[in-house]
Design a protein around this motif. Structure first.
Motif, PDB file in Angstrom:
ATOM      1  N   THR A   1      25.329 -41.661 -29.906  1.00  0.00           N
ATOM      2  CA  THR A   1      26.112 -40.357 -30.352  1.00  0.00           C
ATOM      3  C   THR A   1      27.256 -40.236 -31.472  1.00  0.00           C
ATOM      4  OG1 THR A   1      28.273 -41.989 -29.215  1.00  0.00           O
ATOM      5  CG2 THR A   1      26.559 -40.689 -27.281  1.00  0.00           C
TER       6      THR A   1
ATOM      7  N   VAL B   1      25.918 -36.683 -33.221  1.00  0.00           N
ATOM      8  CA  VAL B   1      26.092 -35.406 -32.187  1.00  0.00           C
ATOM      9  C   VAL B   1      26.774 -34.526 -32.956  1.00  0.00           C
ATOM     10  CG1 VAL B   1      26.599 -33.813 -30.191  1.00  0.00           C
ATOM     11  CG2 VAL B   1      25.683 -36.626 -30.422  1.00  0.00           C
TER      12      VAL B   1
ATOM     13  N   ASN C   1      19.272 -39.264 -21.575  1.00  0.00           N
ATOM     14  CA  ASN C   1      20.868 -39.185 -21.851  1.00  0.00           C
ATOM     15  C   ASN C   1      21.772 -38.319 -23.528  1.00  0.00           C
ATOM     16  OD1 ASN C   1      22.073 -40.427 -20.229  1.00  0.00           O
ATOM     17  ND2 ASN C   1      21.345 -42.525 -21.263  1.00  0.00           N
TER      18      ASN C   1
ATOM     19  N   THR D   1      20.945 -34.316 -22.458  1.00  0.00           N
ATOM     20  CA  THR D   1      22.417 -33.825 -22.386  1.00  0.00           C
ATOM     21  C   THR D   1      23.358 -33.345 -22.621  1.00  0.00           C
ATOM     22  OG1 THR D   1      21.595 -35.129 -19.528  1.00  0.00           O
ATOM     23  CG2 THR D   1      23.404 -34.548 -19.999  1.00  0.00           C
ATOM     24  N   ILE D   2      23.824 -34.648 -24.154  1.00  0.00           N
ATOM     25  CA  ILE D   2      24.477 -34.695 -24.659  1.00  0.00           C
ATOM     26  C   ILE D   2      24.348 -33.563 -25.969  1.00  0.00           C
ATOM     27  CG2 ILE D   2      25.458 -36.087 -26.638  1.00  0.00           C
ATOM     28  CD1 ILE D   2      24.882 -38.622 -25.553  1.00  0.00           C
ATOM     29  N   TYR D   3      23.137 -33.066 -25.908  1.00  0.00           N
ATOM     30  CA  TYR D   3      23.046 -32.215 -27.131  1.00  0.00           C
ATOM     31  C   TYR D   3      22.892 -31.012 -26.259  1.00  0.00           C
ATOM     32  CZ  TYR D   3      21.818 -34.942 -31.128  1.00  0.00           C
ATOM     33  OH  TYR D   3      22.183 -36.183 -32.541  1.00  0.00           O
TER      34      TYR D   3
ATOM     35  N   SER E   1      25.424 -30.881 -24.104  1.00  0.00           N
ATOM     36  CA  SER E   1      26.976 -29.893 -23.579  1.00  0.00           C
ATOM     37  C   SER E   1      27.297 -29.051 -24.648  1.00  0.00           C
ATOM     38  CB  SER E   1      26.997 -31.067 -23.185  1.00  0.00           C
ATOM     39  OG  SER E   1      26.834 -32.044 -24.357  1.00  0.00           O
TER      40      SER E   1
END
Length: 271
Positions: free
Chosen positions: A26, A29, A56, A59-61, A63
């Motif tokens: 993370t 990011v 994951n 989804t993180i990117y 967001s």
């Protein structure tokens, strides 16, 4: 940028910019966000990313407003479905050579959640979707994008058929595999290779399909092909760029420190 805006930008002929991300940390990011990319590219064909880890990352990117393009391990419709379920915005099918493969991928990406006999009947043109179902499918899949890798001579020979399949959003040329298929491994400036790539680009441009080429070379190569008509820029990867910078800076440090050593091998200066 969400996937709908990414699609609109691509369809309007504008360029979209991305890079391959290998690390699932993370910590990357925020660094990637600073590059102002339109999308990130995850390669599960060559990189051993598990389904949960991939989901994951998507989804993180997503967001932070960066859609994800995922290359699946093979042109497998079921794999495409699970990848979309995990949060991917765009599917890239590797080493596609037949129109049948493209239709199968279009079914998975553009007709979700239909599967089995009913989907096949629709893809074959033997059945027309009920209006209610069509409206539902159109709404459900409106943000999904489908790309195929053209990276072999059979794919080039069948290019017209591949590009004619409804639901295809664009092509990503695989320069390494294509050059090997042509018997010109990594000869990316060979005139024969360049002529083949130019032909693919022109045909995609003519059909208003997105076209990209994934290069890890210097930026000048990206600029050259963009000026030739490429509008999907996938430049290098986090691990490749990190390696280049690390190698350069460590070499610089070593060179400077070697200059500080006297003939006896001891430092000539002190801190």
């Amino acid at each position: 940028m969400d996937s709908m805006n990414l699609k609109k930008k691509l369809k309007s002929g504008k360029r979209i910019y991305g890079t391959a991300i290998v690390s699932s940390s993370t910590k990357w990011v925020e660094v990637v966000k600073q590059a102002n990319l339109d999308f990130v590219f995850f390669d599960t064909e060559h990189i051993p990313l598990g389904r949960e880890t991939l989901s994951n990352m998507c989804t993180i990117y997503s967001s932070i407003g960066i859609p994800s393009m995922v290359r699946i391990p093979s042109p497998d419709p079921y794999n495409a479905c699970t990848t979309l379920d995990g949060g991917a915005s765009a599917i890239l099918a590797p080493y596609v050579e037949t129109a049948e493969q493209v239709r199968g991928m279009a079914g998975a990406v553009k007709y979700r959640p239909l599967k089995g006999k009913k989907l096949q009947q629709i893809l074959d043109g033997n059945e027309v979707m009920e209006e209610k179902l069509k409206n539902y499918i159109d709404e459900s899949c409106k943000d999904n994008l489908l790309f195929i890798n053209v990276e072999s001579l059979p794919a080039v020979d069948n290019l017209q058929e591949l590009l004619s399949v409804p639901g295809l959003d664009g092509v990503i040329i695989g320069p390494h595999d294509l050059s090997c298929s042509m018997g010109l491994p990594e000869e990316y400036t060979n005139p024969v290779f360049e002529e083949t790539v130019s032909g693919i680009i022109k045909e995609c441009n003519r059909r208003n399909l997105g076209i990209g080429i994934h290069l890890s070379e210097e930026p000048e190569q990206q600029v050259k092909w963009a000026r030739a008509g490429v509008n999907i820029i996938i430049h290098s990867s986090d691990v490749s760029l990190f390696g280049k910078i690390l190698n350069y800076e460590i070499s610089t440090i070593k060179s400077e420190l070697e200059d500080d050593l006297d003939n006896t091998g001891y430092h000539s200066t002190t801190i």
